[in-house]
Structures are given as structure tokens and as C-alpha cells.
Enzyme design. Structure first.
Site: not given
Ligand code: ADP
Ligand code: MG
Length: 139
Positions: A11, A59, A87, A93, A104, A114, A117
Site C-alpha cells: 500500500k 471507513f 495473509r 488488520t 503489518r 496497514n 493487502h
Molecule cells: P483486511 O485487509 O485485513 O482483509 P478488511 O478487509 O476488513 O481487512 O479491510 C480492508 C482494509 O480497510 C484494511 O486492510 C484497512 O486498510 C482498512 N480498514 C479496515 N478496518 C478499518 C477501520 N476500522 N478503520 C479504518 N480502516 C480500516
Molecule cells: Mg479483506
């Protein structure tokens, strides 16, 4: 273990920190091969298209602004259980809650920025790889 492909993104925060190589190193050490790589600065609309499944989440606006604020490095990774393996290397996350040694935890900035992805399943991986790479770019 099935040989799979997954879509990984370094990212904008992590690309800015210069840790693209760390992501590739972690992938390769886990037996994952980058079969396609590109660097791209997404427009806001392109970031919205990528994260369309999160459209309704609170978000979404901040996330798509962040993902389009600077270049990202996108990779298709191939190897045994690539989706779960990548992952696992990413960690949770929220970098503050991610396991010690995960990408991360090491390089993420906060729960939004973070660092990285990873696709969360087979269908998602297929959609996400198709979003960034034309068929001929992934042999
Ligand atoms: P992951 O990337 O771990 O699969 P998610 O699919 O839940 O997580 O969310 C997609 C992306 O959205 C995350 O990687 C992060 O960049 C962002 N994100 C997730 N939860 C939050 C949050 N509570 N506040 C702000 N950004 C978030
Ligand atoms: Mg996701």
C-alpha cells in the site's frame, strides 16, 4: 497443499517507506513466487472499484483516499496455499494487534494504513488479479 495465486498489494504507506523488497523477501521465503508485478498510482475511482465490497463500511471514503494518495506495488503471488500463506505473513488488520514478525506489525502504520493487502479467498483473488493484470501479463 494446493498451488494457488493471490493478489498482494504494498500500500502507499509501505511503498513510501521503501519496503517493497521486504514484502517480496517474505513471500519468497514462504515459498511464494511473484508471477506478475506492477507499480501504479491509483485514481480515487480505481481505488473505489478495487474496494467495492467495502462500499457500505464507515471507513470506505478514508480508505479509498488513502489508497489513491501515492503509488502502490501490486503482485500476483503463486505457491502452496498462497491465499492463506500470504495473509498469515501479513498478520491482523491492525498493525498494533498483528503478531510479532508479521509484515503489518513490522511495517504497517495504523489500522487504515496497514502497509499491505492480501486477497481473502479464491473468488476475491480471481477478481483482484483481473483488476490489475490482463491475462497475458500473468503467464
Ligand atoms: P483486511 O485487509 O485485513 O482483509 P478488511 O478487509 O476488513 O481487512 O479491510 C480492508 C482494509 O480497510 C484494511 O486492510 C484497512 O486498510 C482498512 N480498514 C479496515 N478496518 C478499518 C477501520 N476500522 N478503520 C479504518 N480502516 C480500516
Ligand atoms: Mg479483506
Amino acid at each position: 497443499m494446493a498451488i494457488e495465486r493471490t493478489l498482494a498489494i504494498v500500500k502507499p504507506d509501505a511503498t513510501r517507506k521503501g519496503v517493497v523488497g521486504e514484502a517480496i523477501r517474505a513471500a519468497e521465503e514462504a515459498g511464494l513466487t511473484p508471477v506478475a508485478i506492477r507499480r501504479i498510482h491509483l485514481t480515487r475511482a480505481q481505488a473505489e472499484g478495487f474496494y467495492a465490497v467495502h462500499r457500505a463500511r464507515p471507513f470506505f471514503a478514508d480508505l479509498t483516499a488513502f489508497m489513491s494518495e501515492g503509488p502502490v506495488v501490486v503482485m500476483a503471488l503463486e505457491g502452496p496455499d498462497a491465499i492463506a500463506t500470504w495473509r498469515r505473513l501479513l498478520g491482523a488488520t491492525d498493525p498494533g494487534k498483528a503478531e510479532e514478525g508479521t509484515l503489518r506489525r513490522r511495517f504497517g502504520t495504523n489500522i487504515q494504513a496497514n502497509g499491505f493487502h492480501g486477497s481473502d479467498g479464491g473468488e476475491t483473488a480471481a477478481f483482484e488479479m483481473g483488476y490489475f493484470f490482463a491475462g497475458l501479463e500473468i503467464p
